[in-house]
Write a protein that holds these residues in place. Structure first.
Motif, short mmCIF file in Angstrom:
data_model
loop_
_atom_site.label_atom_id
_atom_site.label_comp_id
_atom_site.label_asym_id
_atom_site.label_seq_id
_atom_site.Cartn_x
_atom_site.Cartn_y
_atom_site.Cartn_z
N PRO A 58 61.96 49.61 72.89
CA PRO A 58 62.23 48.19 73.11
C PRO A 58 60.99 47.50 73.68
N SER A 59 60.91 46.21 73.47
CA SER A 59 59.80 45.44 74.04
C SER A 59 59.81 45.62 75.55
N PRO A 60 58.65 45.71 76.15
CA PRO A 60 58.62 45.94 77.60
C PRO A 60 59.09 44.73 78.39
N ALA A 61 59.70 45.02 79.53
CA ALA A 61 60.08 43.96 80.47
C ALA A 61 58.80 43.35 81.02
N PRO A 62 58.85 42.14 81.56
CA PRO A 62 57.63 41.49 82.05
C PRO A 62 56.79 42.33 83.02
N ALA A 63 57.43 42.99 83.96
CA ALA A 63 56.67 43.81 84.92
C ALA A 63 56.05 45.02 84.23
N GLN A 64 56.79 45.64 83.34
CA GLN A 64 56.31 46.79 82.59
C GLN A 64 55.13 46.38 81.71
N ARG A 65 55.24 45.23 81.09
CA ARG A 65 54.17 44.69 80.24
C ARG A 65 52.90 44.45 81.06
N ALA A 66 53.06 43.85 82.23
CA ALA A 66 51.91 43.56 83.10
C ALA A 66 51.23 44.85 83.54
N THR A 67 52.01 45.86 83.87
CA THR A 67 51.45 47.15 84.28
C THR A 67 50.68 47.79 83.13
N TYR A 68 51.24 47.73 81.94
CA TYR A 68 50.59 48.29 80.75
C TYR A 68 49.27 47.58 80.47
N LEU A 69 49.28 46.26 80.48
CA LEU A 69 48.06 45.50 80.21
C LEU A 69 47.00 45.76 81.28
N ALA A 70 47.43 45.89 82.53
CA ALA A 70 46.49 46.19 83.61
C ALA A 70 45.86 47.57 83.40
N ALA A 71 46.66 48.53 82.94
CA ALA A 71 46.14 49.88 82.68
C ALA A 71 45.10 49.85 81.56
N LEU A 72 45.38 49.10 80.51
CA LEU A 72 44.41 48.99 79.41
C LEU A 72 43.14 48.29 79.87
N ASN A 73 43.29 47.22 80.64
CA ASN A 73 42.12 46.49 81.15
C ASN A 73 41.27 47.36 82.07
N LYS A 74 41.91 48.27 82.78
CA LYS A 74 41.17 49.17 83.67
C LYS A 74 40.33 50.16 82.85
N ILE A 75 40.86 50.59 81.70
CA ILE A 75 40.12 51.50 80.82
C ILE A 75 38.90 50.77 80.25
N ASP A 76 39.15 49.58 79.69
CA ASP A 76 38.07 48.76 79.13
C ASP A 76 38.67 47.38 78.84
N PRO A 77 38.16 46.32 79.46
CA PRO A 77 38.72 44.98 79.25
C PRO A 77 38.71 44.54 77.78
N GLU A 78 37.84 45.11 76.98
CA GLU A 78 37.78 44.73 75.57
C GLU A 78 38.99 45.21 74.78
N ILE A 79 39.73 46.19 75.29
CA ILE A 79 40.91 46.69 74.59
C ILE A 79 41.92 45.56 74.45
N VAL A 80 42.18 44.84 75.53
CA VAL A 80 43.11 43.71 75.49
C VAL A 80 42.37 42.46 75.01
N ASN A 81 41.19 42.23 75.54
CA ASN A 81 40.33 41.13 75.11
C ASN A 81 41.03 39.78 75.11
N GLY A 82 41.91 39.58 76.10
CA GLY A 82 42.61 38.30 76.22
C GLY A 82 43.75 38.12 75.23
N GLN A 83 44.04 39.13 74.44
CA GLN A 83 45.10 39.05 73.43
C GLN A 83 46.25 39.97 73.84
N ASP A 84 46.98 39.53 74.85
CA ASP A 84 48.04 40.36 75.42
C ASP A 84 49.08 40.78 74.38
N ASP A 85 49.57 39.82 73.59
CA ASP A 85 50.61 40.14 72.61
C ASP A 85 50.13 41.18 71.60
N LYS A 86 48.90 41.05 71.17
CA LYS A 86 48.34 41.99 70.21
C LYS A 86 48.22 43.38 70.82
N ALA A 87 47.81 43.45 72.07
CA ALA A 87 47.69 44.74 72.75
C ALA A 87 49.05 45.41 72.91
#
Length: 144
Positions: A58-87
């Protein structure tokens, strides 16, 4: 000769992908249709209820989504690159592919192909891709 086999395989994959389109009246009547691994049930009105059948969590809940995006940004900010929905979409797709694939090397290879960026058009490499797989599994599909 090898190129010929690749073209045939890709054409066959394209045809298989197209057979899932259309209404039930378009469905093939051969015995091969009964051996398909694609669920035959129609999705319910609630899209998240149909997701487990497709292998998508299922689509992640808002808090789960934020944690996931933060984890990706910590690995390399270019992974998300400001495109949260795409990530998040790529992460859910990664989950779907991981559900049927238990080989860690293949999971990492899939993430390396799926997660790309402007300066990484061929992926982020095996080390970062392994971290992406870990972040995806921990935050989007822990049971996969």
């Amino acid at each position: 000769m090898r190129r010929h086999h690749v073209i045939i395989a890709l054409t066959g994959a394209g045809i298989l992908a197209l057979t899932g389109c259309g209404s039930d009246s378009d469905a093939p009547t051969s015995d091969k249709a009964s051996t398909s691994t694609v669920p035959s049930a129609r999705p319910s009105a609630d899209p998240s209820a149909a997701r487990p059948d497709s292998g998508l969590p299922p689509s992640p809940a808002p808090a789960q989504r934020a944690t996931y995006l933060a984890a990706l940004n910590k690995i390399d900010p270019e992974i998300v690159n400001g495109q949260d929905d795409k990530a998040v979409s790529r992460g859910l797709d990664q989950c779907q592919s991981m559900k049927g694939e238990k080989d860690p090397a293949k999971r990492v290879a899939g993430a390396n192909q799926r997660f790309i960026g402007p300066n990484h058009p061929d992926g982020f490499g095996p080390v970062k891709s392994a971290l992406i797989v870990a972040a995806t599994q921990a935050n989007l599909c822990p049971t996969y």
